[in-house]
Motif scaffolding. Structure first.
Motif, PDB file in Angstrom:
ATOM      1  N   THR A   1      45.304  45.257  32.251  1.00  0.00           N
ATOM      2  CA  THR A   1      44.956  45.013  33.650  1.00  0.00           C
ATOM      3  C   THR A   1      45.413  43.627  34.077  1.00  0.00           C
ATOM      4  OG1 THR A   1      42.759  44.158  33.074  1.00  0.00           O
ATOM      5  CG2 THR A   1      42.925  46.517  33.559  1.00  0.00           C
ATOM      6  N   LEU A   2      45.782  43.506  35.333  1.00  0.00           N
ATOM      7  CA  LEU A   2      46.119  42.232  35.946  1.00  0.00           C
ATOM      8  C   LEU A   2      45.509  42.201  37.335  1.00  0.00           C
ATOM      9  CD1 LEU A   2      49.891  41.803  34.974  1.00  0.00           C
ATOM     10  CD2 LEU A   2      47.977  40.430  34.126  1.00  0.00           C
ATOM     11  N   GLU A   3      45.204  40.987  37.803  1.00  0.00           N
ATOM     12  CA  GLU A   3      44.625  40.831  39.130  1.00  0.00           C
ATOM     13  C   GLU A   3      45.372  39.755  39.896  1.00  0.00           C
ATOM     14  OE1 GLU A   3      40.493  40.008  38.649  1.00  0.00           O
ATOM     15  OE2 GLU A   3      40.016  41.985  37.836  1.00  0.00           O
ATOM     16  N   THR A   4      45.457  39.933  41.197  1.00  0.00           N
ATOM     17  CA  THR A   4      46.068  38.940  42.063  1.00  0.00           C
ATOM     18  C   THR A   4      45.314  38.934  43.378  1.00  0.00           C
ATOM     19  OG1 THR A   4      48.165  38.142  42.992  1.00  0.00           O
ATOM     20  CG2 THR A   4      47.794  40.527  42.995  1.00  0.00           C
ATOM     21  N   ILE A   5      45.800  38.166  44.352  1.00  0.00           N
ATOM     22  CA  ILE A   5      45.189  38.146  45.676  1.00  0.00           C
ATOM     23  C   ILE A   5      46.220  38.604  46.702  1.00  0.00           C
ATOM     24  CG2 ILE A   5      43.511  36.355  45.125  1.00  0.00           C
ATOM     25  CD1 ILE A   5      45.288  34.332  46.525  1.00  0.00           C
ATOM     26  N   GLN A   6      45.727  38.998  47.848  1.00  0.00           N
ATOM     27  CA  GLN A   6      46.563  39.575  48.903  1.00  0.00           C
ATOM     28  C   GLN A   6      47.712  38.638  49.277  1.00  0.00           C
ATOM     29  OE1 GLN A   6      46.175  42.578  50.038  1.00  0.00           O
ATOM     30  NE2 GLN A   6      47.081  42.750  52.056  1.00  0.00           N
ATOM     31  N   ASN A   7      48.930  39.185  49.311  1.00  0.00           N
ATOM     32  CA  ASN A   7      50.146  38.503  49.754  1.00  0.00           C
ATOM     33  C   ASN A   7      50.640  37.436  48.776  1.00  0.00           C
ATOM     34  OD1 ASN A   7      50.448  39.942  52.229  1.00  0.00           O
ATOM     35  ND2 ASN A   7      48.824  38.665  53.116  1.00  0.00           N
ATOM     36  N   SER A   8      50.057  37.369  47.603  1.00  0.00           N
ATOM     37  CA  SER A   8      50.567  36.460  46.588  1.00  0.00           C
ATOM     38  C   SER A   8      51.474  37.266  45.658  1.00  0.00           C
ATOM     39  CB  SER A   8      49.416  35.814  45.823  1.00  0.00           C
ATOM     40  OG  SER A   8      49.910  34.813  44.943  1.00  0.00           O
ATOM     41  N   CYS A   9      51.844  36.688  44.524  1.00  0.00           N
ATOM     42  CA  CYS A   9      52.667  37.421  43.579  1.00  0.00           C
ATOM     43  C   CYS A   9      51.858  37.696  42.323  1.00  0.00           C
ATOM     44  CB  CYS A   9      53.949  36.650  43.257  1.00  0.00           C
ATOM     45  SG  CYS A   9      53.740  35.183  42.215  1.00  0.00           S
TER      46      CYS A   9
END
Length: 324
Positions: free
Chosen positions: A29-37
């Protein structure tokens, strides 16, 4: 027909190969935030010939198969659904990649496909999620109480989803200089590390220190995330003085002297001194409060010394002169 079916289930094409020849390694699993990479650490194992010559990398969403899956990024294409990069060297079995401008629309499972002399979509996959907020930091403070005047360090760590757009760590209050770095973990993911170095003092005892996570894409105050630790500082006795009760001395009446001050840990031992006619003598008193009957022979200058595990300090002097 049985051979052809096995080849299709294995996902191998153009030549007869065994599925055991192919495997990929990436986070589950990986997580990011909106509009980032999002950075995808990735490596693979295949037959040596598969990594030779020109090769392209493809990230396929939702399914490893053409049916039910969609290719969001292909390094051989000029235009893709998502802009991305293959950061690793495919010739060295490194498929580490980054996908830019990631949004909730692209949440899901991602499979890596190698296109070289042979074409193969690996069974292993990573699930990528887009969060509304920032990841929580992990704050490490000293396990034992700090000591005044001795250099101390506090470390704050937070996951970094995007190598070119990492979160920012801010210390509050700003005690001193901090050093920030981007560190790659054993699994290939990255984290921002901030080390705060400062020299603690008595004023820092009981102070709450916070590590605050911010990001340029989330600028509202409610978007910040923080972790807080309370400082515990040991220091030697300070501001010692001798108090008098009652304040008006009468010859023949009892008077109590008290050695007062602040320290952490508390003062564990006391010494008392008496200066009469220029001659200093240590008295036999060892407690914080002492009571004596005031006589003319006991007039003079008194002071105390307090000691704890950190150090010792002397009080200011008090002159005793009784009235008849």
């Amino acid at each position: 027909m049985i051979l052809l079916r096995n080849l299709i289930l294995c996902g191998c094409f153009l030549s007869f190969v065994s599925c055991s020849d192919y495997s990929a390694r990436m986070p589950t699993t990986l997580e990011t935030i909106q509009n980032s990479c999002v950075l995808i650490p990735c490596s693979f194992i295949t037959k040596a010939s598969s990594a030779e010559g020109p090769a392209a990398g493809v990230w396929r969403k939702d399914s490893r198969w053409f049916v039910g899956g969609v290719d969001v990024f292909n390094s051989s294409n000029a235009r893709n659904k998502l802009h991305g990069e293959i950061l690793g060297d495919l010739a060295k079995w490194n498929c580490t990649s980054v996908l830019y401008n990631f949004t909730k629309h692209y949440e899901g499972q991602y499979f890596f496909r190698l296109e070289s002399k042979e074409k193969y979509t690996f069974a292993e996959h990573v699930s990528i999620k887009v969060n509304d907020g920032l990841p929580s930091p992990h704050l490490t403070s000293p396990q034992r109480p700090l000591q005044e005047g001795v250099l101390a360090h506090m470390t704050c760590v937070v996951a970094s989803h995007c190598p070119r757009d990492p979160p920012v760590l801010v210390w509050s209050p700003v005690l001193n200089h901090s050093t920030d770095s981007l560190r790659t973990k054993d699994d290939g993911t990255q984290e921002v590390v901030s080390v705060l170095s400062f020299v603690p003092s008595r004023e820092h005892d009981g102070l709450n220190v916070s590590c605050v996570v911010t990001h340029r894409l989330l600028r509202r105050s409610q978007d910040t995330v923080q972790e807080t630790a309370r400082l515990h500082v040991h220091y030697g006795p300070k501001n010692l003085s001798v108090s008098l009760n009652p304040s008006r001395l009468v010859i023949g009446s009892p008077v109590t002297l008290s050695c007062l001050g602040v320290s952490n840990p508390p003062i564990s031992s006391y010494r008392w001194f008496w200066n009469s006619s220029g001659s200093m003598a240590e008295l036999e008193w060892t407690s914080q409060n002492v009571t004596l009957n005031m006589t003319g022979s006991k007039a003079g200058v008194y002071h105390c010394e307090g000691t704890n595990s950190v150090g010792a300090s002397n009080s200011s002097a008090l002159l005793l002169e009784g009235e008849y």
